[in-house]
Design a protein around this motif. Structure first.
Motif, PDB file in Angstrom:
ATOM      1  N   ARG A 167      74.630 -46.443 100.966  1.00  0.00           N
ATOM      2  CA  ARG A 167      74.359 -47.555 101.877  1.00  0.00           C
ATOM      3  C   ARG A 167      72.962 -47.415 102.484  1.00  0.00           C
ATOM      4  O   ARG A 167      72.475 -46.318 102.705  1.00  0.00           O
ATOM      5  CB  ARG A 167      75.410 -47.610 102.991  1.00  0.00           C
ATOM      6  CG  ARG A 167      76.836 -47.717 102.467  1.00  0.00           C
ATOM      7  CD  ARG A 167      77.838 -47.910 103.588  1.00  0.00           C
ATOM      8  NE  ARG A 167      79.203 -47.874 103.111  1.00  0.00           N
ATOM      9  CZ  ARG A 167      79.835 -48.894 102.546  1.00  0.00           C
ATOM     10  NH1 ARG A 167      79.199 -50.045 102.372  1.00  0.00           N
ATOM     11  NH2 ARG A 167      81.090 -48.778 102.140  1.00  0.00           N
ATOM     12  N   GLY A 168      72.344 -48.550 102.761  1.00  0.00           N
ATOM     13  CA  GLY A 168      71.064 -48.548 103.447  1.00  0.00           C
ATOM     14  C   GLY A 168      69.857 -48.519 102.527  1.00  0.00           C
ATOM     15  O   GLY A 168      68.724 -48.454 103.007  1.00  0.00           O
ATOM     16  N   GLU A 169      70.068 -48.568 101.204  1.00  0.00           N
ATOM     17  CA  GLU A 169      68.939 -48.548 100.275  1.00  0.00           C
ATOM     18  C   GLU A 169      68.382 -49.960 100.101  1.00  0.00           C
ATOM     19  O   GLU A 169      69.139 -50.922  99.943  1.00  0.00           O
ATOM     20  CB  GLU A 169      69.374 -47.991  98.910  1.00  0.00           C
ATOM     21  CG  GLU A 169      69.857 -46.540  98.951  1.00  0.00           C
ATOM     22  CD  GLU A 169      68.702 -45.580  99.180  1.00  0.00           C
ATOM     23  OE1 GLU A 169      67.538 -46.001  99.062  1.00  0.00           O
ATOM     24  OE2 GLU A 169      68.969 -44.398  99.477  1.00  0.00           O
ATOM     25  N   ARG A 170      67.059 -50.074 100.114  1.00  0.00           N
ATOM     26  CA  ARG A 170      66.396 -51.366  99.916  1.00  0.00           C
ATOM     27  C   ARG A 170      65.262 -51.195  98.905  1.00  0.00           C
ATOM     28  O   ARG A 170      64.706 -50.108  98.746  1.00  0.00           O
ATOM     29  CB  ARG A 170      65.826 -51.904 101.225  1.00  0.00           C
ATOM     30  CG  ARG A 170      66.844 -52.175 102.307  1.00  0.00           C
ATOM     31  CD  ARG A 170      67.743 -53.356 101.972  1.00  0.00           C
ATOM     32  NE  ARG A 170      68.640 -53.670 103.082  1.00  0.00           N
ATOM     33  CZ  ARG A 170      69.849 -53.146 103.239  1.00  0.00           C
ATOM     34  NH1 ARG A 170      70.292 -52.251 102.343  1.00  0.00           N
ATOM     35  NH2 ARG A 170      70.611 -53.487 104.251  1.00  0.00           N
ATOM     36  N   ALA A 171      64.922 -52.302  98.242  1.00  0.00           N
ATOM     37  CA  ALA A 171      63.782 -52.328  97.319  1.00  0.00           C
ATOM     38  C   ALA A 171      63.055 -53.649  97.506  1.00  0.00           C
ATOM     39  O   ALA A 171      63.658 -54.666  97.894  1.00  0.00           O
ATOM     40  CB  ALA A 171      64.257 -52.175  95.872  1.00  0.00           C
ATOM     41  N   ILE A 172      61.760 -53.646  97.265  1.00  0.00           N
ATOM     42  CA  ILE A 172      60.961 -54.860  97.432  1.00  0.00           C
ATOM     43  C   ILE A 172      61.319 -55.871  96.351  1.00  0.00           C
ATOM     44  O   ILE A 172      61.393 -55.543  95.162  1.00  0.00           O
ATOM     45  CB  ILE A 172      59.456 -54.527  97.373  1.00  0.00           C
ATOM     46  CG1 ILE A 172      59.060 -53.666  98.584  1.00  0.00           C
ATOM     47  CG2 ILE A 172      58.615 -55.786  97.335  1.00  0.00           C
ATOM     48  CD1 ILE A 172      57.612 -53.208  98.565  1.00  0.00           C
ATOM     49  N   ASN A 173      61.542 -57.114  96.780  1.00  0.00           N
ATOM     50  CA  ASN A 173      61.725 -58.242  95.866  1.00  0.00           C
ATOM     51  C   ASN A 173      60.336 -58.824  95.614  1.00  0.00           C
ATOM     52  O   ASN A 173      59.742 -59.425  96.504  1.00  0.00           O
ATOM     53  CB  ASN A 173      62.661 -59.275  96.492  1.00  0.00           C
ATOM     54  CG  ASN A 173      62.907 -60.477  95.602  1.00  0.00           C
ATOM     55  OD1 ASN A 173      61.985 -61.110  95.119  1.00  0.00           O
ATOM     56  ND2 ASN A 173      64.172 -60.809  95.411  1.00  0.00           N
ATOM     57  N   ASP A 174      59.815 -58.622  94.403  1.00  0.00           N
ATOM     58  CA  ASP A 174      58.418 -58.970  94.119  1.00  0.00           C
ATOM     59  C   ASP A 174      58.130 -60.454  94.367  1.00  0.00           C
ATOM     60  O   ASP A 174      57.068 -60.799  94.911  1.00  0.00           O
ATOM     61  CB  ASP A 174      58.074 -58.602  92.678  1.00  0.00           C
ATOM     62  CG  ASP A 174      58.076 -57.088  92.457  1.00  0.00           C
ATOM     63  OD1 ASP A 174      57.808 -56.360  93.438  1.00  0.00           O
ATOM     64  OD2 ASP A 174      58.354 -56.651  91.331  1.00  0.00           O
ATOM     65  N   GLU A 175      59.036 -61.329  93.980  1.00  0.00           N
ATOM     66  CA  GLU A 175      58.811 -62.768  94.140  1.00  0.00           C
ATOM     67  C   GLU A 175      58.735 -63.140  95.617  1.00  0.00           C
ATOM     68  O   GLU A 175      57.827 -63.877  96.042  1.00  0.00           O
ATOM     69  CB  GLU A 175      59.924 -63.549  93.445  1.00  0.00           C
ATOM     70  CG  GLU A 175      59.730 -65.059  93.477  1.00  0.00           C
ATOM     71  CD  GLU A 175      60.828 -65.800  92.744  1.00  0.00           C
ATOM     72  OE1 GLU A 175      60.895 -67.035  92.879  1.00  0.00           O
ATOM     73  OE2 GLU A 175      61.624 -65.146  92.035  1.00  0.00           O
ATOM     74  N   GLN A 176      59.681 -62.650  96.406  1.00  0.00           N
ATOM     75  CA  GLN A 176      59.675 -62.950  97.839  1.00  0.00           C
ATOM     76  C   GLN A 176      58.506 -62.259  98.541  1.00  0.00           C
ATOM     77  O   GLN A 176      57.944 -62.804  99.504  1.00  0.00           O
ATOM     78  CB  GLN A 176      61.004 -62.520  98.468  1.00  0.00           C
ATOM     79  CG  GLN A 176      62.198 -63.333  97.994  1.00  0.00           C
ATOM     80  CD  GLN A 176      63.491 -62.890  98.659  1.00  0.00           C
ATOM     81  OE1 GLN A 176      63.514 -61.956  99.466  1.00  0.00           O
ATOM     82  NE2 GLN A 176      64.586 -63.547  98.299  1.00  0.00           N
ATOM     83  N   ALA A 177      58.132 -61.069  98.077  1.00  0.00           N
ATOM     84  CA  ALA A 177      57.008 -60.342  98.691  1.00  0.00           C
ATOM     85  C   ALA A 177      55.717 -61.144  98.562  1.00  0.00           C
ATOM     86  O   ALA A 177      54.882 -61.153  99.486  1.00  0.00           O
ATOM     87  CB  ALA A 177      56.858 -58.969  98.051  1.00  0.00           C
TER      88      ALA A 177
END
Length: 541
Positions: A167-177
């Motif tokens: 739980r708590g893992e995140r990754a950058i969403n390239d399109e939204q970034a």
């Protein structure tokens, strides 16, 4: 034997089968008591901390009052409520209706159960909140996101070596970034949040919630650090404890309140960075410049009373219709108001400005009003102090009586009188604490400087000159007048084109003017007791 069964499970992390299991257990217990079928009242995925949020529990109490059953069976008292005040209220209402309360865990419920179990359930809620906070704090310190998903990131779903979800893992969403970077760059280049939102909508780019973009989702709130432009997460930080959630005792709704920055927990997460420092600093510098201006100077109104004129029938805005006329927006846009009359903007300005000069520019009226105001505030201050002393004395007496009851129970001296009295005392103690808290939260009384009347007279003389075209420039007079007016209500008469106009003064704005150079800040102004307006309204200006 006519019976009712109440069942509840508290969150969407539990399963609906929890209700079926509770009902089956209660039906088995009812059969052991010689009963038959029962009406089932069930609340799904609803917290037990507040009665108002549970429709089935409320309906059960209404049916009890109408005599539809003789007993209520639940798995345990905490299924009915975990709140001390509410469990006592439920018990009282059922007892008054002649309905017996039975639980599988406690058996036949009496006053002692209500007092002791109510306390235990309240302690459970407090401890549960502390454990959740401790777990979230540990997650942040480990570089994990404690909850929620900001625009620009995806939730990473994977399992650890034991097969448990991480739980708590995140990754950058390239399109939204890329959209986030576009917003920051355009704002730093001088575009407004509204212009940016319009561009995103024209390009068919969905907002974080899937609908259209608007300025507020981009601008956010400076105090809460919300919105795209204030989110430090885009710099590669995980920030926890910005706000705390409290539950309104009257409604049961959770309300967020900002915590001071020194209580925030901040951890670096370089892998989550989207915005570079130079772009971030350029945006924050521009935001700081805009926020430094008084609110009404940030966007110059089209006319002196823009946004302040309201329909006296529906409360909607009176806005420009064309040809210099104003009309009710709700009548024109949605037809929900039957006020179709219009009025010249020039007429409104002349009548309101005339009323201000007659009613507010007279120093002798101000001196008289100040004197009456101070006398009333002194009376209210004395009354509040007296009420607080009475509440404190009564609270001490109630607490001592509770302590005596508890000692008697511990000594084995349990009686029907103690069973009945202890819940009543606990309920009264809770109410006294709320009353004392309300007194502490009351807005402070406003103290006027001895020269307030003289300061007012000088400022009003300057304003009067500005209105006549002399002295300070008219733009300054415009801002002073807008600060003095809370709203203007237009009430149409039967004869077409004729209106009564009610002017409501804004006490915070007037107090700031009285303060001369030592003005009350905006934070102080909004806390004033009489913020809603200066009564009585001047009808028929």
């Amino acid at each position: 034997m006519r019976a009712a069964i109440y069942a509840r499970y508290s969150s969407d992390r539990q399963h609906e089968r929890s209700i079926d299991d509770q009902v089956a257990l209660c039906e088995k217990h009812l059969a052991s008591l010689g009963g038959g079928s029962a009406e089932v009242y069930a609340d799904y995925a609803i917290s037990g901390a507040h009665l108002a949020s549970r429709p089935s529990a409320s309906r059960m109490l209404e049916d009890a009052a109408e005599g539809k059953f003789d007993i209520v069976i639940a798995e345990a008292l905490d299924r009915l409520s975990r709140d001390q005040e509410h469990i006592a209220a439920i018990y009282k209402q059922l007892t008054f209706a002649g309905v017996k309360l039975i639980t599988v865990s406690e058996g036949t419920v009496d006053e002692l159960h209500i007092g002791l179990k109510g306390t235990m359930n309240a302690v459970f809620l407090r401890d549960l909140a502390a454990k959740i906070r401790r777990g979230q704090t540990g997650r942040v310190k480990a570089g994990k996101v404690p909850g929620g998903k900001a625009f620009g990131y995806d939730v990473v779903r994977q399992l650890d070596a034991r097969g448990e979800p991480l739980r708590g893992e995140r990754a950058i969403n390239d399109e939204q970034a890329e959209i986030v970077r576009r917003i920051f760059k355009e704002y730093a280049a001088g575009m407004t949040a509204r212009e940016i939102a319009k561009g995103l909508n024209n390009d068919g780019i969905p907002s974080p919630f899937g609908g259209d973009w608007n300025a507020s989702s981009i601008n956010g709130n400076r105090a809460r650090r919300s919105g795209i432009l204030y989110n430090e997460g885009y710099l590669g930080f995980i920030i926890y404890n910005r706000v705390r959630m409290v539950k309104d005792p009257a409604t049961g709704k959770r309300i967020s309140r900002p915590n001071p920055p020194e209580e925030w927990l901040v951890e670096e997460a370089p892998h989550l960075r989207i915005i570079e420092n130079d772009v971030w600093e350029a945006v924050q510098a521009r935001k700081a410049t805009a926020n430094a201006k008084p609110f009404r100077q940030r966007r110059k109104p089209p006319h002196i009373f823009s946004g302040l004129i309201k329909c006296g029938k529906c409360g909607g805005g009176y806005t420009a219709k064309g040809g210099g006329y104003l009309g009710c927006t709700r009548h024109r846009e949605s037809g929900v108001c039957n006020n179709g009359q219009t009025i010249k903007l020039e007429t409104v300005e002349q009548r309101v400005l005339g009323g201000i000069q007659q009613r507010l520019l007279a120093p002798e009226l101000v001196e008289e009003a100040l004197k009456a105001y101070e006398e009333e505030r002194a009376r209210l201050r004395k009354e509040a102090l007296g009420n607080k002393k009475k509440l404190v004395r009564r609270r001490g007496a109630v607490q001592r009586e509770i302590d005596a009851c508890v000692r008697a129970v511990l000594d084995g001296l349990l009686s029907d009188a103690i069973k009945q009295r202890l819940p009543e005392l606990e309920q009264e103690l809770a109410q006294l604490d709320r009353d004392l808290a309300a007194l502490e939260d009351d807005n402070p009384l406003v103290e006027f400087h001895p020269q307030a009347a003289a300061a007012w007279k000088k400022r009003m003389e300057d304003l009067s000159g500005a209105l006549k075209g002399i002295g300070p420039d008219k733009s300054q007079a415009r801002e002073i007048i807008r600060d003095m007016v809370d709203r203007i209500e237009l009430h149409p008469r039967l004869a077409r084109g004729q209106f009564d106009i009610q002017l409501f003064g804004s006490l915070p704005g007037i107090l700031n003017i009285m303060g001369g150079e030592n003005k009350l800040g905006p934070k102080s102004a909004v806390q004033l007791v009489a913020e809603e307006g200066l009564e009585p309204p001047t009808r028929g200006l």
